[in-house]
Write a protein that holds these residues in place. Structure first.
Motif, short mmCIF file in Angstrom:
data_model
loop_
_atom_site.label_atom_id
_atom_site.label_comp_id
_atom_site.label_asym_id
_atom_site.label_seq_id
_atom_site.Cartn_x
_atom_site.Cartn_y
_atom_site.Cartn_z
N VAL A 23 46.20 38.67 30.05
CA VAL A 23 45.39 39.74 29.47
C VAL A 23 44.40 39.16 28.46
O VAL A 23 43.22 39.54 28.44
CB VAL A 23 46.29 40.80 28.80
N LEU A 24 44.87 38.21 27.63
CA LEU A 24 43.98 37.56 26.66
C LEU A 24 42.89 36.77 27.38
O LEU A 24 41.72 36.77 26.94
CB LEU A 24 44.78 36.64 25.75
N ILE A 273 45.03 45.21 34.18
CA ILE A 273 46.01 45.93 33.36
C ILE A 273 47.14 46.46 34.24
O ILE A 273 48.32 46.32 33.92
CB ILE A 273 45.33 47.09 32.61
N GLY A 274 46.79 47.08 35.35
CA GLY A 274 47.80 47.70 36.21
C GLY A 274 48.80 46.75 36.82
O GLY A 274 49.97 47.11 37.03
N PHE A 275 48.37 45.50 37.05
CA PHE A 275 49.28 44.52 37.64
C PHE A 275 50.06 43.74 36.59
O PHE A 275 50.80 42.82 36.93
CB PHE A 275 48.51 43.54 38.53
N ALA A 330 45.45 55.04 29.15
CA ALA A 330 44.38 54.30 29.83
C ALA A 330 43.18 54.02 28.93
O ALA A 330 42.68 52.88 28.90
CB ALA A 330 43.95 55.04 31.09
N PRO A 331 42.64 54.99 28.19
CA PRO A 331 41.47 54.70 27.34
C PRO A 331 41.74 53.60 26.31
O PRO A 331 40.88 52.73 26.08
CB PRO A 331 41.18 56.05 26.67
N LEU A 336 40.32 47.51 25.27
CA LEU A 336 40.52 46.12 24.88
C LEU A 336 39.53 45.20 25.59
O LEU A 336 39.28 44.08 25.15
CB LEU A 336 41.96 45.68 25.19
N PHE A 337 38.99 45.67 26.73
CA PHE A 337 38.05 44.90 27.52
C PHE A 337 36.62 45.38 27.29
O PHE A 337 35.76 44.64 26.86
CB PHE A 337 38.39 45.00 29.01
N PHE A 338 36.38 46.67 27.65
CA PHE A 338 35.08 47.28 27.51
C PHE A 338 35.22 48.65 26.87
O PHE A 338 36.23 49.33 27.07
CB PHE A 338 34.38 47.46 28.87
#
Length: 444
Positions: A23-24, A273-275, A330-331, A336-338
């Motif tokens: 994720v990072l 994120i989902g995986f 989800a939001p 964290l990304f966009f």
């Protein structure tokens, strides 16, 4: 069974840390590459993974299965023949790829060095697969766990240092992103090969028995060829999926740039994120292949039925919890990304895709262990055809666009998981709802 649970624990613990690092990594890539650059990165990854797949020839699966089914006195001879096969195969693949890769069009829009970075992966992945297969077959999951974690932490470290202290243009940043991925594989190669050499030296000091080279080759090829075919089909479809999705979106009225950005948010943010919880499914898959293979070779159907029940309950438990969190938060997660509401909607709509994929990975391990590779291949073909058809049909519609793409992805995952599960139930003699067992339990 104690080794089985211990292996799952080690792999799951290291994979959890690894996925956190992943994720990072994706956060750094999203910030440094931007939405368009991340889309390009996610578009080239399936092609790189295709080269990785061909290089491995799924030897980690075939060797782990063969090692698990044979007594330890045969292991030295099995590994000797496996290494001989690997040397020949790797040499041929390296020469063919070196001749062909300059003419592969998918690399044309990327930095020219990426082609040669990918070429380095061939011997690295091939010999690493032999070591992985041996450690998996011996249920030495600690080494596999360390190697998986090492790959992620090295990639993160290199990305952080390079982007923190140096400045790159867009093309060079993309090259750095791919280069760090390949560099982490090289570090893992040195770790596993060093561990393998030490283990092999110990085997040389123990009593051993020979197996005919043809028997070893036949057993390895009987698993490697169909498993590679299965993975190859998945990798090829994965490599063309970005182009199918983007083509459908462009046909629906989107610009090419917008389609690339939306694909980047789909795969680089929502799917990343989902995986995240899939580290548990992947850990189960690695442990189950040798465990199921050994149990099935002994015709111990009651144990197989118990293992299936445990896997389904565990997957349902963490899977439902995970997709529930993804849906309601989800939001916050995608931010964290966009700062984009679109990627949050993608994450919410993809919950069936994630949930059923958590089941697919351990179920595929069962299919490999009980010699149902042909059935697994057929299932993947049918689910992919239906999924792609829906993506093209609904994704090309101006009313559906990316929502239609997501419907196609969800449908393919649900269909594949159900076909896998029903086939396994029939093979090992357990009812679909697992409320009782059928005649297989008494066949021993």
């Amino acid at each position: 069974m104690a080794i089985y649970y211990k292996g799952i624990f080690f792999l799951a613990a290291s994979a959890f840390l690894g996925e956190g690092i992943e994720v990072l990594v994706n956060m750094i890539l999203a910030r440094e590459l931007g939405s368009h650059g991340l889309g390009l990165y996610m578009s080239i990854l399936p092609s790189i993974f295709l080269i990785v797949l061909l290089s491995s020839f799924e030897l980690q699966v075939s060797i782990s299965k063969f090692i698990a089914e044979r007594e330890e006195r045969y292991h030295r001879n099995i590994l000797y023949h496996a290494l001989t096969i690997t040397i020949v195969f790797t040499s041929i693949l390296f020469l063919v790829t070196a001749a062909v890769i300059p003419f592969i069009p998918v690399f044309n829009t990327y930095h020219p060095y990426i082609r040669w970075f990918v070429l380095i992966l061939i011997p690295v992945i091939s010999f690493t697969s032999v070591a992985r297969g041996y450690f998996m077959g011996m249920q030495q999951m600690g080494k596999i766990a360390v190697s998986n974690f090492l790959r992620k932490i090295i990639q993160l470290g290199m990305l952080f240092i390079l982007f923190r202290f140096f400045s790159f243009d867009a093309e060079s940043s993309l090259l750095i992103a791919v280069g760090t991925l390949i560099g982490s594989e090289i570090v893992v190669f040195f770790y596993l090969i060093y561990s393998f050499i030490i283990q092999f030296q110990q085997l040389k000091r123990q009593p051993f028995s020979n197996i005919n080279k043809k028997v070893v080759r036949k057993n390895l090829m009987a698993v490697s060829i169909p498993t590679t075919g299965l993975r190859l089909f998945s990798a090829v479809t994965g490599a063309i999926q970005p182009f199918i999705i983007k083509a459908a979106l462009v046909h629906s009225g989107m610009t090419d740039a917008l389609a690339t950005e939306q694909f980047g948010m789909l795969m680089g943010v929502a799917v990343s994120i989902g995986f995240f919880p899939a580290f548990i499914a992947h850990s189960l898959m690695i442990v189950l292949i040798p465990a199921v293979s050994k149990t099935y070779s002994q015709k111990d159907y009651p144990t197989l039925q118990k293992m299936l029940q445990q896997v389904m309950k565990l997957t349902l438990l963490y899977g439902v919890a995970a997709v529930t969190i993804f849906y309601f938060f989800a939001p916050q997660l995608t931010s964290l990304f966009f700062k984009s509401e679109t990627s949050a909607v993608f994450l919410q709509l993809l919950w069936p895709f994630f949930l059923f994929h958590f089941f697919i990975m351990p179920l595929q391990a069962f299919l490999i262990g009980v010699d149902l590779l042909k059935e697994a291949f057929i299932h993947i073909i049918w689910s992919t055809i239906i999924s792609f058809a829906l993506i093209l049909w609904l994704g090309s519609s101006p009313e559906w666009q990316m929502n239609g793409v997501i419907i196609g992805m969800n449908t393919g995952a649900v269909l594949l998981a159900l076909m896998h599960y029903l086939t396994i139930c029939k093979k090992i003699g357990v009812s679909v709802l697992m409320k009782g067992v059928m005649s297989k339990a008494t066949e021993r």
